[in-house]
Design a protein around this motif. Structure first.
Motif, PDB file in Angstrom:
ATOM      1  N   ILE A  13       0.249   2.916  54.281  1.00 50.03           N
ATOM      2  CA  ILE A  13      -0.862   3.775  53.877  1.00 50.03           C
ATOM      3  C   ILE A  13      -0.269   5.038  53.237  1.00 50.03           C
ATOM      4  O   ILE A  13       0.699   5.600  53.761  1.00 50.03           O
ATOM      5  CB  ILE A  13      -1.722   4.185  55.102  1.00 50.03           C
ATOM      6  CG1 ILE A  13      -2.374   2.948  55.746  1.00 50.03           C
ATOM      7  CG2 ILE A  13      -2.775   5.229  54.728  1.00 50.03           C
ATOM      8  CD1 ILE A  13      -2.965   3.205  57.133  1.00 50.03           C
ATOM      9  N   VAL A  14      -0.857   5.474  52.117  1.00 50.01           N
ATOM     10  CA  VAL A  14      -0.334   6.680  51.460  1.00 50.01           C
ATOM     11  C   VAL A  14      -1.295   7.848  51.659  1.00 50.01           C
ATOM     12  O   VAL A  14      -2.502   7.702  51.446  1.00 50.01           O
ATOM     13  CB  VAL A  14      -0.103   6.436  49.952  1.00 50.01           C
ATOM     14  CG1 VAL A  14       0.339   7.733  49.257  1.00 50.01           C
ATOM     15  CG2 VAL A  14       0.942   5.342  49.742  1.00 50.01           C
ATOM     16  N   GLU A  15      -0.733   8.964  52.087  1.00 49.72           N
ATOM     17  CA  GLU A  15      -1.473  10.226  52.084  1.00 49.72           C
ATOM     18  C   GLU A  15      -1.175  10.911  50.764  1.00 49.72           C
ATOM     19  O   GLU A  15      -0.054  11.319  50.503  1.00 49.72           O
ATOM     20  CB  GLU A  15      -1.005  11.143  53.206  1.00 49.72           C
ATOM     21  CG  GLU A  15      -1.535  10.796  54.561  1.00 49.72           C
ATOM     22  CD  GLU A  15      -1.111  11.842  55.598  1.00 49.72           C
ATOM     23  OE1 GLU A  15      -0.794  12.987  55.213  1.00 49.72           O
ATOM     24  OE2 GLU A  15      -1.084  11.493  56.777  1.00 49.72           O
ATOM     25  N   VAL A  16      -2.211  11.025  49.937  1.00 53.06           N
ATOM     26  CA  VAL A  16      -2.060  11.655  48.627  1.00 53.06           C
ATOM     27  C   VAL A  16      -2.400  13.135  48.797  1.00 53.06           C
ATOM     28  O   VAL A  16      -3.558  13.496  49.024  1.00 53.06           O
ATOM     29  CB  VAL A  16      -3.001  10.992  47.608  1.00 53.06           C
ATOM     30  CG1 VAL A  16      -2.927  11.703  46.262  1.00 53.06           C
ATOM     31  CG2 VAL A  16      -2.670   9.505  47.457  1.00 53.06           C
ATOM     32  N   GLY A  17      -1.382  13.988  48.724  1.00 51.14           N
ATOM     33  CA  GLY A  17      -1.581  15.403  49.029  1.00 51.14           C
ATOM     34  C   GLY A  17      -2.116  16.190  47.839  1.00 51.14           C
ATOM     35  O   GLY A  17      -1.653  16.014  46.714  1.00 51.14           O
ATOM     36  N   VAL A  18      -3.097  17.045  48.083  1.00 52.32           N
ATOM     37  CA  VAL A  18      -3.611  17.945  47.049  1.00 52.32           C
ATOM     38  C   VAL A  18      -2.862  19.269  47.150  1.00 52.32           C
ATOM     39  O   VAL A  18      -2.934  19.931  48.186  1.00 52.32           O
ATOM     40  CB  VAL A  18      -5.122  18.199  47.236  1.00 52.32           C
ATOM     41  CG1 VAL A  18      -5.632  19.210  46.212  1.00 52.32           C
ATOM     42  CG2 VAL A  18      -5.900  16.902  47.160  1.00 52.32           C
ATOM     43  N   MET A  31       7.181   4.174  47.252  1.00 48.34           N
ATOM     44  CA  MET A  31       7.010   4.222  48.701  1.00 48.34           C
ATOM     45  C   MET A  31       6.272   2.968  49.198  1.00 48.34           C
ATOM     46  O   MET A  31       6.654   2.356  50.194  1.00 48.34           O
ATOM     47  CB  MET A  31       6.175   5.487  48.968  1.00 48.34           C
ATOM     48  CG  MET A  31       6.283   6.102  50.288  1.00 48.34           C
ATOM     49  SD  MET A  31       5.781   7.869  50.210  1.00 48.34           S
ATOM     50  CE  MET A  31       4.017   7.789  50.058  1.00 48.34           C
ATOM     51  N   VAL A  32       5.225   2.600  48.466  1.00 49.11           N
ATOM     52  CA  VAL A  32       4.443   1.422  48.853  1.00 49.11           C
ATOM     53  C   VAL A  32       5.307   0.157  48.722  1.00 49.11           C
ATOM     54  O   VAL A  32       5.336  -0.688  49.627  1.00 49.11           O
ATOM     55  CB  VAL A  32       3.174   1.295  47.975  1.00 49.11           C
ATOM     56  CG1 VAL A  32       2.445  -0.008  48.266  1.00 49.11           C
ATOM     57  CG2 VAL A  32       2.252   2.494  48.205  1.00 49.11           C
ATOM     58  N   ALA A  42      -1.326  -0.337  43.527  1.00 50.02           N
ATOM     59  CA  ALA A  42      -0.050  -0.824  44.091  1.00 50.02           C
ATOM     60  C   ALA A  42      -0.282  -1.587  45.390  1.00 50.02           C
ATOM     61  O   ALA A  42       0.655  -2.138  45.969  1.00 50.02           O
ATOM     62  CB  ALA A  42       0.905   0.351  44.315  1.00 50.02           C
ATOM     63  N   GLY A  43      -1.513  -1.559  45.881  1.00 47.56           N
ATOM     64  CA  GLY A  43      -1.841  -2.394  47.033  1.00 47.56           C
ATOM     65  C   GLY A  43      -1.921  -1.687  48.368  1.00 47.56           C
ATOM     66  O   GLY A  43      -1.994  -2.341  49.407  1.00 47.56           O
ATOM     67  N   ALA A  44      -1.915  -0.355  48.377  1.00 49.01           N
ATOM     68  CA  ALA A  44      -2.025   0.367  49.656  1.00 49.01           C
ATOM     69  C   ALA A  44      -3.251   1.280  49.636  1.00 49.01           C
ATOM     70  O   ALA A  44      -3.611   1.798  48.578  1.00 49.01           O
ATOM     71  CB  ALA A  44      -0.771   1.209  49.899  1.00 49.01           C
ATOM     72  N   ALA A  52       3.397  -0.719  64.610  1.00 50.62           N
ATOM     73  CA  ALA A  52       2.664   0.444  64.126  1.00 50.62           C
ATOM     74  C   ALA A  52       2.669   0.450  62.605  1.00 50.62           C
ATOM     75  O   ALA A  52       3.548  -0.137  61.973  1.00 50.62           O
ATOM     76  CB  ALA A  52       3.305   1.727  64.652  1.00 50.62           C
ATOM     77  N   ALA A  53       1.693   1.114  62.019  1.00 52.45           N
ATOM     78  CA  ALA A  53       1.661   1.278  60.566  1.00 52.45           C
ATOM     79  C   ALA A  53       2.527   2.478  60.162  1.00 52.45           C
ATOM     80  O   ALA A  53       2.718   3.408  60.940  1.00 52.45           O
ATOM     81  CB  ALA A  53       0.227   1.512  60.104  1.00 52.45           C
ATOM     82  N   LEU A  54       3.028   2.410  58.944  1.00 50.77           N
ATOM     83  CA  LEU A  54       3.784   3.541  58.406  1.00 50.77           C
ATOM     84  C   LEU A  54       2.926   4.257  57.369  1.00 50.77           C
ATOM     85  O   LEU A  54       2.465   3.641  56.400  1.00 50.77           O
ATOM     86  CB  LEU A  54       5.088   3.042  57.770  1.00 50.77           C
ATOM     87  CG  LEU A  54       5.932   4.103  57.051  1.00 50.77           C
ATOM     88  CD1 LEU A  54       6.349   5.227  58.002  1.00 50.77           C
ATOM     89  CD2 LEU A  54       7.176   3.457  56.427  1.00 50.77           C
ATOM     90  N   VAL A  55       2.693   5.541  57.610  1.00 44.38           N
ATOM     91  CA  VAL A  55       1.863   6.347  56.725  1.00 44.38           C
ATOM     92  C   VAL A  55       2.763   7.383  56.059  1.00 44.38           C
ATOM     93  O   VAL A  55       3.428   8.161  56.742  1.00 44.38           O
ATOM     94  CB  VAL A  55       0.746   7.060  57.529  1.00 44.38           C
ATOM     95  CG1 VAL A  55      -0.179   7.836  56.591  1.00 44.38           C
ATOM     96  CG2 VAL A  55      -0.050   6.059  58.368  1.00 44.38           C
TER      97      VAL A  55
END
Lengths: 419, 266
Positions: free
Chosen positions: B47-52, B40-41, B91-93, B17-20
């Motif tokens: 995958i990064v969730e960039v929170g607003v 984190m990356v 950073a590559g993600a 599985a991927a780690l988000v």
């Protein structure tokens, strides 16, 4: 029903009033909103439901509420005739019970056992706690800590009625944050819980449903004014926080083109300051609490804090149907400052022996202003949406009517200063 | 093609599985949040969730509410979100922006989509925008080749699972429990049931969020989901840290633990 409300509120699709309204919510709530929509549409045409609600209005709330002409007050409004629709005389002291009884009955029909509610001034919380006690439902009320302080008497009232009151201290600690917290509770407990939203906002079907439960105000008042005056009023005035008492009294008059509908918003310390809740003066369309409507917001779409001397109008957004009525020009909206509202509050007390809620005092101040504009031939119907018992402490401080060190309810000696 | 599709195809081909990982922009401050996302990356988040940060985060529990409060009081703006997206992409993600709807609406849906694509972003996750209200966003995403991740919940009907997954691109966000964000001691059966129900409707990858905080939990979820989403537990690394360095170290440590978890799950 001869004058059954339209199901689309003039919009092009269900749940929309023009472009306003909609359903901006987490997916987790959609099933509950669908269930509610189905239940309330069924109830709308179910004689058993309507009969039960009518019986409660008559034997519990005390409907129909009367209208009262206030000639001495009206002398200060250029002599126009002013008639008050006395929602303040309802059980629990405001129009809020009209909606809550309807939603509590729906809660039971949906097989749910627990209701939650948000409250600002405490009127909706008290009404919810009351209906829960009457119908054997568990009740939790969320209330900002700024409001639990300025409306301490209503906190005590809710607790006496068996409700749990949860103070909300984050954000601006007022109505908007109480709604956020209630939404979080709802999304977690939606299986057993109905969220009794107290005003005409939130995701579809709340704006329509709450309006439909409140429109009895206008239905009664229209007939009462015709009976007393022999014609329709020139103007109908109501204060607008979320806007349920205003939608309630406006709706039956929408097709009466000669009748001006005027909503009075909280102008706070002035719309040129940053301390007000005049959404239609400085707000822009956006999404808050599930509806697309006017919102006080900054250029990044962050909600701005509102301000008003009245907790019930201290809200940065407004029901979407008001946005629609405003944009189409069918209703007008004006700001009333804290000072104007408190002056009207004092005037009604002294000239007519009626202590209004500070929220409703905004509508009274509007009537004074409009009366002077339309002259002595005019007839103005004002929705007196609530009584002022809960506001005695705030008013006593505002006018300095007590000796130093005395506090009207003894519950919060620092009162307003704590804000 | 932009988006997270390539990464999810790669993790699938690796049999895992991927780690988000989620972090909000501006907490503890803008640069601190960007550094944490990059850390984190580097430590294994796919995958990064960039929170607003938003004033009225009604899907979030206390940890993320607090972080958003700090970020807004510190003056975080939407332009900072695009800077974070750029840094994550560099950073590559892939960077998916997680946002409540009003900030996008105020910015302008088309303009937001354009600027997100320009910053190298993968798309949006929209916790309070359901596809029923999302026509404008879906069109803007199409035009910019961006992912749109909508949520499904245990309460979603089969009809809604079908219509929502049909509108998703990238992955489907399965909210594992009814409730708001925040670490939970157990991830209940509801998550697996929801993923099973959702798979009947779509071939789009399904990532599970809400409540995962440890490598062991990540492993459990990885056994049945295409991706594991972790938010509050990562934010707490920064909340609890005595210094900036401690915070980054805690982020690296937890990310590595979770990355091992998603590889041990099958």
């Amino acid at each position: 029903m001869t004058d059954h409300p339209s199901s689309t509120g003039g919009g092009t699709r269900p749940g929309r009033f023009g472009s306003y309204g909609g359903r901006y919510v987490p997916e987790a709530l959609v099933a509950a909103l669908e269930q509610l929509d189905e239940a309330r549409l069924k109830a709308n045409i179910d004689p058993a439901f309507q009969g039960e609600l009518e019986r409660l209005h008559r034997t519990y709330t005390g409907r129909p509420s009367i209208i009262t002409e206030v000639p001495k007050f009206a002398q200060h409004a250029g002599g126009a005739r002013i008639l008050l629709k006395r929602e303040d005389l309802n059980h629990t002291g405001s129009h809020k019970l009209n909606n809550v009884l309807g939603q509590a009955l729906l809660t039971k029909r949906m097989g749910k056992t627990r209701i939650i509610a948000e409250t600002g001034a405490g009127q909706h919380g008290v009404a919810s706690a009351t209906a829960a006690a009457l119908m054997g439902l568990e009740c939790v009320v969320y209330m900002g800590t700024k409001d639990t302080q300025r409306q301490a008497l209503n906190v005590a009232r809710m607790r006496l009625l068996g409700a749990e009151v949860i103070p909300v201290s984050h954000g601006s600690a007022t109505l908007k944050d109480a709604i956020n917290e209630a939404m979080r509770d709802w999304v977690t407990n939606v299986e057993t819980t109905h969220y009794v939203i107290g005003t005409v906002t939130g995701p579809h079907p709340f704006p329509e449903m709450v309006r439909d439960f409140q429109r009895i105000i206008g239905v009664e008042a229209r007939a009462q004014v015709l009976d007393l005056v022999g014609r329709l009023p020139d103007v109908v005035c109501a204060c607008v926080g979320g806007g349920s008492n205003a939608m309630g009294i406006f709706h039956r008059f929408i097709d009466d083109e000669s009748v001006r509908l005027i909503g009075l918003e909280a102008g706070g310390e002035g719309v040129d300051t940053d301390k007000h809740a005049a959404r239609f003066s400085t707000g822009l369309p956006g999404v808050l609490h599930g509806a697309f409507t006017y919102v006080l917001q900054d250029e990044d779409g962050q909600t701005l804090e509102s301000h008003s001397v009245s907790a019930g109008l201290d809200y940065p957004s407004v029901g979407p149907e008001h946005s629609f009525l405003r944009d189409t020009g069918r209703a007008e909206y004006r700001p009333i400052t804290d000072t104007q509202a408190m002056d009207a509050f004092a005037l009604l007390c002294k000239t007519e022996g009626i202590i209004p809620a500070i929220e409703s005092a905004h509508a009274l101040a509007g009537a004074l202003e409009i009366g002077r504009e339309i002259g002595p031939e005019g007839v103005i119907l004002v929705n007196l949406s609530g009584r002022g018992d809960k506001d005695v402490d705030t008013a006593a401080r505002w006018f300095g009517v007590l000796e130093d060190g005395l506090h009207p309810d003894g519950l919060h000696p620092d009162g307003l200063e704590q804000q | 093609m932009n988006g997270v599709g390539a990464v999810l195809a790669k993790t699938k081909s690796e049999g895992r599985a991927a780690l988000v990982g989620y972090l909000p922009v501006g907490f503890p401050d803008v640069q601190g949040s960007i550094d944490a996302m990059v850390a984190m990356v580097q430590a294994g988040v796919d995958i990064v969730e960039v929170g607003v940060p938003y004033t009225d985060p009604l899907m979030d529990g206390p940890v993320i509410q607090h972080a958003a409060d700090v970020a807004l009081k510190g003056g975080t703006r939407l332009k900072d979100v695009f800077a974070a997206v750029r840094a994550v992409a560099d950073a590559g993600a892939p960077a998916l922006v997680m946002t409540y709807w009003n900030p996008v609406l105020r910015y302008g849906v088309d303009r937001f989509a354009d600027d997100l694509a320009k910053a190298g972003g993968a798309g949006l996750i929209t916790p309070d925008l359901i596809p029923d209200e999302g026509a404008e966003w879906i069109a803007a995403a199409e035009r910019n080749d961006l992912d749109r991740v909508f949520l499904v919940a245990p309460s979603s009907t089969p009809e809604r699972l079908r219509s929502t997954t049909l509108a998703c691109r990238g992955f489907v966000y399965a909210a594992s429990t009814m409730g708001v964000t925040g670490a939970r001691t157990t991830v209940g059966d509801a998550a697996e049931v929801l993923v099973t129900r959702t798979r009947l409707m779509t071939d789009t990858p399904i990532c599970v969020g809400l409540g995962v905080s440890t490598g062991a939990q990540a492993g459990q979820v990885a056994a049945f989901a295409d991706g594991v989403i972790v938010g509050s537990a990562l934010v707490r690394c920064l909340t609890d840290a005595a210094s900036r360095e401690d915070g980054l170290a805690a982020i690296r440590k937890l990310s590595a633990e979770l990355a091992a978890g998603v590889r041990a799950g099958r």
